[in-house]
Design a protein around this motif. Structure first.
Motif, short mmCIF file in Angstrom:
data_model
loop_
_atom_site.label_atom_id
_atom_site.label_comp_id
_atom_site.label_asym_id
_atom_site.label_seq_id
_atom_site.Cartn_x
_atom_site.Cartn_y
_atom_site.Cartn_z
N ALA A 46 47.18 50.56 52.00
CA ALA A 46 48.34 49.83 51.48
C ALA A 46 49.16 49.23 52.61
O ALA A 46 49.59 48.06 52.54
N LEU A 47 49.39 49.99 53.67
CA LEU A 47 50.22 49.51 54.78
C LEU A 47 49.55 48.38 55.54
O LEU A 47 50.21 47.43 55.99
N SER A 48 48.23 48.47 55.68
CA SER A 48 47.50 47.39 56.37
C SER A 48 47.62 46.08 55.60
O SER A 48 47.76 45.01 56.20
N TYR A 49 47.58 46.17 54.27
CA TYR A 49 47.77 44.97 53.46
C TYR A 49 49.20 44.46 53.60
O TYR A 49 49.43 43.25 53.73
N ALA A 50 50.17 45.37 53.57
CA ALA A 50 51.57 44.98 53.68
C ALA A 50 51.87 44.33 55.03
O ALA A 50 52.70 43.40 55.12
N ASP A 51 51.20 44.80 56.09
CA ASP A 51 51.42 44.21 57.42
C ASP A 51 51.06 42.73 57.45
O ASP A 51 51.66 41.95 58.20
N LYS A 52 50.09 42.35 56.63
CA LYS A 52 49.60 40.96 56.65
C LYS A 52 50.17 40.11 55.51
O LYS A 52 49.94 38.90 55.47
N ASN A 53 50.88 40.74 54.59
CA ASN A 53 51.38 40.02 53.42
C ASN A 53 52.85 40.36 53.19
O ASN A 53 53.18 41.41 52.63
N VAL A 148 37.80 48.10 50.77
CA VAL A 148 38.78 47.57 49.82
C VAL A 148 39.24 46.20 50.27
O VAL A 148 39.54 45.98 51.45
N GLU A 149 39.30 45.27 49.33
CA GLU A 149 39.82 43.93 49.56
C GLU A 149 40.84 43.63 48.47
O GLU A 149 40.50 43.59 47.28
N ILE A 150 42.09 43.44 48.87
CA ILE A 150 43.17 43.19 47.90
C ILE A 150 43.57 41.73 47.96
O ILE A 150 43.79 41.18 49.05
N GLY A 153 45.60 38.60 42.70
CA GLY A 153 45.38 38.97 41.30
C GLY A 153 44.30 39.98 41.05
O GLY A 153 44.04 40.33 39.89
N SER A 154 43.64 40.47 42.11
CA SER A 154 42.54 41.42 41.89
C SER A 154 42.35 42.30 43.10
O SER A 154 42.91 42.07 44.18
N VAL A 155 41.54 43.33 42.93
CA VAL A 155 41.15 44.22 44.02
C VAL A 155 39.65 44.46 43.90
O VAL A 155 39.12 44.58 42.80
N SER A 156 38.97 44.47 45.02
CA SER A 156 37.52 44.66 44.99
C SER A 156 37.11 45.61 46.10
O SER A 156 37.89 45.91 47.01
N GLY A 157 35.88 46.07 46.02
CA GLY A 157 35.38 46.97 47.05
C GLY A 157 33.94 47.34 46.79
O GLY A 157 33.34 46.93 45.79
N ALA A 166 27.30 49.20 45.08
CA ALA A 166 27.75 48.30 44.02
C ALA A 166 29.04 47.62 44.45
O ALA A 166 29.96 48.28 44.96
N GLN A 167 29.12 46.33 44.27
CA GLN A 167 30.34 45.57 44.51
C GLN A 167 31.13 45.55 43.21
O GLN A 167 30.63 45.05 42.19
N VAL A 168 32.34 46.09 43.22
CA VAL A 168 33.14 46.17 42.00
C VAL A 168 34.45 45.41 42.18
O VAL A 168 34.99 45.35 43.29
N THR A 169 34.94 44.83 41.09
CA THR A 169 36.19 44.07 41.11
C THR A 169 37.00 44.42 39.88
O THR A 169 36.45 44.59 38.79
N ALA A 170 38.31 44.54 40.05
CA ALA A 170 39.21 44.82 38.93
C ALA A 170 40.42 43.90 39.01
O ALA A 170 40.95 43.65 40.10
#
Length: 258
Positions: A46-53, A148-150, A153-157, A166-170
């Protein structure tokens, strides 16, 4: 983007871990308590995403006794914007079902776009909490992700299985859980530790969440019996007197190992 990270205080895995024969609960006085490492890794995602967004808000959420507040506050020192801790004596010995209800209710109260958890804690090792919370929130769940890729509008991993990946997306809002394949968590620095003292830290009770711990209509699991593990006994020793092979074969057959 608002990301809620589920964290938990657990007995240090490097110390002795025992169950109290009187209560059936983990004897947390037997070893030092720490923030579960898998929860720290979830927070790092979560923090890594927040650092870039810019504009991303990270909230740490825990169901734990009041004594765990200092441990939960470590999440603030690492960089989370705020923390929420559910404290209630009625939660002592709560099973997975009740814990999931409490977490889901707290997540609803806080508000969220994404909930991140570890795949399983190092004490209970239930491995189902993320899925249970997602079910109660009525949102998609992508569990046991090795990456994890956030996005907006979606999150995948990627989730690994015995024979494939398996590549999954939600679509958001969603709940995900991550494995130890994700990077180690950052260490809180002095600036973060000092800033943590001024960040919002909300404590909630079951009354605040409208939950009855002993609801007779709810399914609950309880410990009805507990005993100490018996001491280890010496194994069978076969002395070779020219017939060791026959004795070994007989032993395997008698124990249905052959």
């Amino acid at each position: 983007m608002k990301i809620v990270v589920l964290v938990k205080e657990v007995p240090d895995t490097y110390g002795d871990r025992k169950l109290s024969l009187e209560t059936g609960l983990a004897d947390r006085a037997a070893s030092e308590s720490v923030l579960d490492e898998i929860g720290e890794r979830a927070l790092e995602v979560a923090l890594s995403y927040a650092d870039k967004n810019a504009g991303t808000e990270v909230v740490v959420l825990s169901v734990a006794p009041e004594s765990a507040s200092a441990t939960v506050r470590k999440g603030l020192a690492m960089g989370a914007a705020s923390a929420v801790q559910v404290i209630d004596e009625a939660l002592l010995g709560a099973d997975l079902g009740l814990t999931a209800e409490v977490l889901a209710a707290a997540v609803k109260r806080v508000g969220f776009d994404l909930v991140i958890a570890g795949n399983q804690s190092t004490d209970g090792s239930g491995g189902v909490m993320a899925a249970m919370v997602a079910e109660l929130l009525d949102v998609p769940a992508a569990t046991s992700l090795n990456s994890v890729e956030i996005s907006d509008g979606s999150v995948s991993g990627v989730r690994a299985s015995d024979g494939a990946t398996a590549q999954v997306t939600a679509e958001l809002p969603a709940v995900i859980s991550i494995t130890e394949a994700l990077p180690d968590a950052r260490f809180p620095n002095f600036k973060g530790i000092m800033a943590a003292k001024k960040k919002p830290f909300e404590t909630l009770s079951l009354d605040d969440l409208g939950i009855e711990a002993h609801d007779p209509d709810a399914a609950r699991s309880i410990v009805i019996a507990l005993s100490e593990k018996p001491p280890r006994e010496a194994g069978v020793k076969i002395v070779d007197e020219g017939d060791a092979g026959e004795k070994l074969a007989e032993f395997l057959i008698q124990n249905r190992l052959a």
